[in-house]
Motif scaffolding. Sequence first.
Motif, PDB file in Angstrom:
ATOM      1  N   ASP A 188       0.802  -1.228   0.000  1.00 57.91           N
ATOM      2  CA  ASP A 188       0.000   0.000   0.000  1.00 57.91           C
ATOM      3  C   ASP A 188       0.832   1.273   0.000  1.00 57.91           C
ATOM      4  OD1 ASP A 188       1.034  -0.113   2.521  1.00 57.91           O
ATOM      5  OD2 ASP A 188      -0.840   0.322   3.567  1.00 57.91           O
ATOM      6  N   GLY A 189       2.104   1.192  -0.401  1.00 59.17           N
ATOM      7  CA  GLY A 189       2.977   2.362  -0.369  1.00 59.17           C
ATOM      8  C   GLY A 189       3.344   2.892  -1.737  1.00 59.17           C
ATOM      9  N   ILE A 190       3.342   4.216  -1.870  1.00 53.38           N
ATOM     10  CA  ILE A 190       3.801   4.900  -3.081  1.00 53.38           C
ATOM     11  C   ILE A 190       4.957   5.809  -2.701  1.00 53.38           C
ATOM     12  CG2 ILE A 190       3.228   6.753  -4.714  1.00 53.38           C
ATOM     13  CD1 ILE A 190       0.448   5.587  -4.952  1.00 53.38           C
ATOM     14  N   ARG A 191       6.036   5.752  -3.488  1.00 53.17           N
ATOM     15  CA  ARG A 191       7.166   6.655  -3.298  1.00 53.17           C
ATOM     16  C   ARG A 191       7.191   7.634  -4.473  1.00 53.17           C
ATOM     17  NH1 ARG A 191      11.906   7.062  -0.419  1.00 53.17           N
ATOM     18  NH2 ARG A 191      11.429   5.098   0.638  1.00 53.17           N
ATOM     19  N   PRO A 195       7.990  14.958  -8.750  1.00 48.26           N
ATOM     20  CA  PRO A 195       6.653  15.565  -8.704  1.00 48.26           C
ATOM     21  C   PRO A 195       6.239  16.100 -10.068  1.00 48.26           C
ATOM     22  CG  PRO A 195       8.257  17.058  -7.740  1.00 48.26           C
ATOM     23  CD  PRO A 195       9.002  15.793  -8.081  1.00 48.26           C
ATOM     24  N   GLY A 196       4.941  16.130 -10.284  1.00 54.68           N
ATOM     25  CA  GLY A 196       4.401  16.644 -11.542  1.00 54.68           C
ATOM     26  C   GLY A 196       2.994  17.155 -11.319  1.00 54.68           C
ATOM     27  N   PHE A 197       2.191  17.166 -12.370  1.00 51.84           N
ATOM     28  CA  PHE A 197       0.829  17.691 -12.286  1.00 51.84           C
ATOM     29  C   PHE A 197      -0.044  16.835 -11.368  1.00 51.84           C
ATOM     30  CE2 PHE A 197      -3.471  18.644 -13.807  1.00 51.84           C
ATOM     31  CZ  PHE A 197      -3.424  20.032 -13.832  1.00 51.84           C
ATOM     32  N   ILE A 198       0.192  15.509 -11.368  1.00 53.16           N
ATOM     33  CA  ILE A 198      -0.460  14.626 -10.402  1.00 53.16           C
ATOM     34  C   ILE A 198       0.282  14.803  -9.086  1.00 53.16           C
ATOM     35  CG2 ILE A 198      -1.151  12.266  -9.851  1.00 53.16           C
ATOM     36  CD1 ILE A 198      -2.453  13.367 -12.387  1.00 53.16           C
ATOM     37  N   SER A 199      -0.366  15.410  -8.106  1.00 53.55           N
ATOM     38  CA  SER A 199       0.304  15.852  -6.889  1.00 53.55           C
ATOM     39  C   SER A 199       0.272  14.787  -5.796  1.00 53.55           C
ATOM     40  CB  SER A 199      -0.368  17.122  -6.363  1.00 53.55           C
ATOM     41  OG  SER A 199      -1.696  16.822  -5.929  1.00 53.55           O
ATOM     42  N   VAL A 200       1.013  15.054  -4.725  1.00 54.39           N
ATOM     43  CA  VAL A 200       0.972  14.184  -3.549  1.00 54.39           C
ATOM     44  C   VAL A 200      -0.459  14.067  -3.041  1.00 54.39           C
ATOM     45  CG1 VAL A 200       1.683  13.971  -1.130  1.00 54.39           C
ATOM     46  CG2 VAL A 200       3.355  14.657  -2.866  1.00 54.39           C
ATOM     47  N   GLU A 201      -1.161  15.200  -3.030  1.00 58.09           N
ATOM     48  CA  GLU A 201      -2.539  15.206  -2.561  1.00 58.09           C
ATOM     49  C   GLU A 201      -3.421  14.316  -3.443  1.00 58.09           C
ATOM     50  OE1 GLU A 201      -0.432  18.828  -1.129  1.00 58.09           O
ATOM     51  OE2 GLU A 201      -0.598  17.836  -3.082  1.00 58.09           O
ATOM     52  N   ASP A 202      -3.172  14.325  -4.753  1.00 52.85           N
ATOM     53  CA  ASP A 202      -3.924  13.449  -5.667  1.00 52.85           C
ATOM     54  C   ASP A 202      -3.627  11.980  -5.372  1.00 52.85           C
ATOM     55  OD1 ASP A 202      -5.028  15.623  -7.081  1.00 52.85           O
ATOM     56  OD2 ASP A 202      -3.290  15.727  -8.410  1.00 52.85           O
ATOM     57  N   LEU A 203      -2.353  11.667  -5.178  1.00 55.34           N
ATOM     58  CA  LEU A 203      -1.951  10.287  -4.931  1.00 55.34           C
ATOM     59  C   LEU A 203      -2.542   9.750  -3.634  1.00 55.34           C
ATOM     60  CD1 LEU A 203       1.810  10.586  -5.989  1.00 55.34           C
ATOM     61  CD2 LEU A 203       0.000   9.394  -7.260  1.00 55.34           C
ATOM     62  N   LYS A 204      -2.730  10.640  -2.670  1.00 55.61           N
ATOM     63  CA  LYS A 204      -3.287  10.210  -1.383  1.00 55.61           C
ATOM     64  C   LYS A 204      -4.763   9.828  -1.488  1.00 55.61           C
ATOM     65  CE  LYS A 204      -0.047  12.241   1.880  1.00 55.61           C
ATOM     66  NZ  LYS A 204       0.169  13.145   3.027  1.00 55.61           N
ATOM     67  N   GLU A 205      -5.373  10.120  -2.635  1.00 55.47           N
ATOM     68  CA  GLU A 205      -6.730   9.635  -2.866  1.00 55.47           C
ATOM     69  C   GLU A 205      -6.737   8.146  -3.193  1.00 55.47           C
ATOM     70  OE1 GLU A 205      -8.764  12.026  -5.723  1.00 55.47           O
ATOM     71  OE2 GLU A 205      -8.164  13.926  -4.780  1.00 55.47           O
ATOM     72  N   GLU A 208      -3.071   6.545   1.489  1.00 54.90           N
ATOM     73  CA  GLU A 208      -2.539   7.561   2.394  1.00 54.90           C
ATOM     74  C   GLU A 208      -1.029   7.426   2.563  1.00 54.90           C
ATOM     75  OE1 GLU A 208      -3.660  10.239   4.132  1.00 54.90           O
ATOM     76  OE2 GLU A 208      -5.477  10.087   2.933  1.00 54.90           O
ATOM     77  N   ASN A 209      -0.487   6.266   2.196  1.00 59.64           N
ATOM     78  CA  ASN A 209       0.928   5.981   2.411  1.00 59.64           C
ATOM     79  C   ASN A 209       1.749   6.463   1.212  1.00 59.64           C
ATOM     80  OD1 ASN A 209       3.373   4.993   3.270  1.00 59.64           O
ATOM     81  ND2 ASN A 209       2.814   2.832   3.121  1.00 59.64           N
ATOM     82  N   VAL A 210       1.980   7.774   1.143  1.00 63.00           N
ATOM     83  CA  VAL A 210       2.771   8.378   0.061  1.00 63.00           C
ATOM     84  C   VAL A 210       4.031   8.990   0.665  1.00 63.00           C
ATOM     85  CG1 VAL A 210       2.829  10.091  -1.789  1.00 63.00           C
ATOM     86  CG2 VAL A 210       0.699   8.866  -1.291  1.00 63.00           C
ATOM     87  N   LEU A 211       5.184   8.501   0.239  1.00 63.67           N
ATOM     88  CA  LEU A 211       6.473   8.988   0.717  1.00 63.67           C
ATOM     89  C   LEU A 211       7.124   9.847  -0.360  1.00 63.67           C
ATOM     90  CD1 LEU A 211       7.807   5.597   2.138  1.00 63.67           C
ATOM     91  CD2 LEU A 211       6.647   7.401   3.418  1.00 63.67           C
ATOM     92  N   ILE A 212       7.748  10.933   0.048  1.00 63.72           N
ATOM     93  CA  ILE A 212       8.488  11.773  -0.899  1.00 63.72           C
ATOM     94  C   ILE A 212       9.957  11.402  -0.820  1.00 63.72           C
ATOM     95  CG2 ILE A 212       9.118  14.134  -1.531  1.00 63.72           C
ATOM     96  CD1 ILE A 212       6.503  15.082  -0.334  1.00 63.72           C
ATOM     97  N   ASP A 213      10.515  10.928  -1.929  1.00 66.42           N
ATOM     98  CA  ASP A 213      11.914  10.529  -1.955  1.00 66.42           C
ATOM     99  C   ASP A 213      12.818  11.731  -1.682  1.00 66.42           C
ATOM    100  OD1 ASP A 213      13.652   8.031  -3.082  1.00 66.42           O
ATOM    101  OD2 ASP A 213      14.599   9.926  -3.641  1.00 66.42           O
ATOM    102  N   LYS A 214      13.929  11.493  -0.989  1.00 67.52           N
ATOM    103  CA  LYS A 214      14.832  12.597  -0.649  1.00 67.52           C
ATOM    104  C   LYS A 214      15.392  13.280  -1.892  1.00 67.52           C
ATOM    105  CE  LYS A 214      19.104   9.870  -0.118  1.00 67.52           C
ATOM    106  NZ  LYS A 214      20.198   9.521   0.817  1.00 67.52           N
TER     107      LYS A 214
END
Length: 339
Positions: A188-191, A195-205, A208-214
């Motif tokens: 259930d994890g997305i890294r 980033p692009g037009f599909i945002s972190v907020e979009d992915l959390k739909e 909820e487990n969205v990680l931003i790579d360093k």
Amino acid sequence: MFETKILGRDDKSVEYAAELLKRGEVVGIPTETVYGLGANAFDENAVRKIFEAKGRPADNPLIVHISELSQIEELVTEIPRLAISCAEKFWAGPLTMIMPKSPRIPMATSGGLDTVGIRMPSDETARKIISACGFPIAAPSANLSGSPSPTSAQHVFNDMNGRIPAIVDGGYCCVGVESTVISFEGRDGIRLLRPGFISVEDLKEVTENVLIDKGVLAMLDENAAVSSPGMKYKHYAPKAEITLIEGNSEQFRNFVKENGNDKTTLMIFEDSDSAGLDFSAVCYGKTSEEQAHKLFDVLRELDNMGAHQVYARCPAKNGVGLAVYNRLLRAAAFRVIKL
């Protein structure tokens, strides 16, 4: 050297572009994000021509573009459950998903990795070309490596004239920044890798487990292996030296008054950011969506102006703004001043 032709988006032009691609040539193609430099993703020799035309490092992976969801099966060895959910929600559109590659994908396409990035563009002309070819198309941005990405056929021609046989003119790209790139972790994890037009907020739909790579916000070691384009090298840069200035409009103006000189150009949100200042300035948009759409055009405009030193107002770091910030951060070689 080629005599580079600019084609239309009519059926005859699409067929001609597909014939060139079938012969192992490289063609500039429109997408909704930026223009791509396309070649047969299965043809190692054709893919190497992309790297040659761009002057691109061979360990920088390419994204494979498809026109139908069914094409994904021959490209990967495993399709995570979350990938299906993301495809149902965001495809066709500006989302690239990293998955374990099948033997059909040459190492030249994947940048020597055992994974491959796949996306289905929403641009109708791009999908028509892919369908006419009968194979997926590997396509990084159609610019010289390191320079601003192209959002018009003219941008591609400026960089690629004589390097490729043809460019399909699909008009201006409606998004303006490259696709969001993600990989999957566990069930259930997305890294987020880019980033692009599909945002972190979009992915959390989707989860909820969205990680931003360093690597999204920090410079990686030059010897680090990366799964996504745009993570490792200085990218998107005009000839001018850009510095990001993080602060409100008043703080920005005060900083420029104290530090600007006769070689200074400003990248601003709106005219009020340069009110009372005697410096050349270009506006790149009030909203994150407008900034994404105009960013690369403005970076190329800086070169046309002969800009030397650029102070750029720092964009937001949420929503689509994170994509704009990510691109500017690399264009500025990570020079940021926080006020």
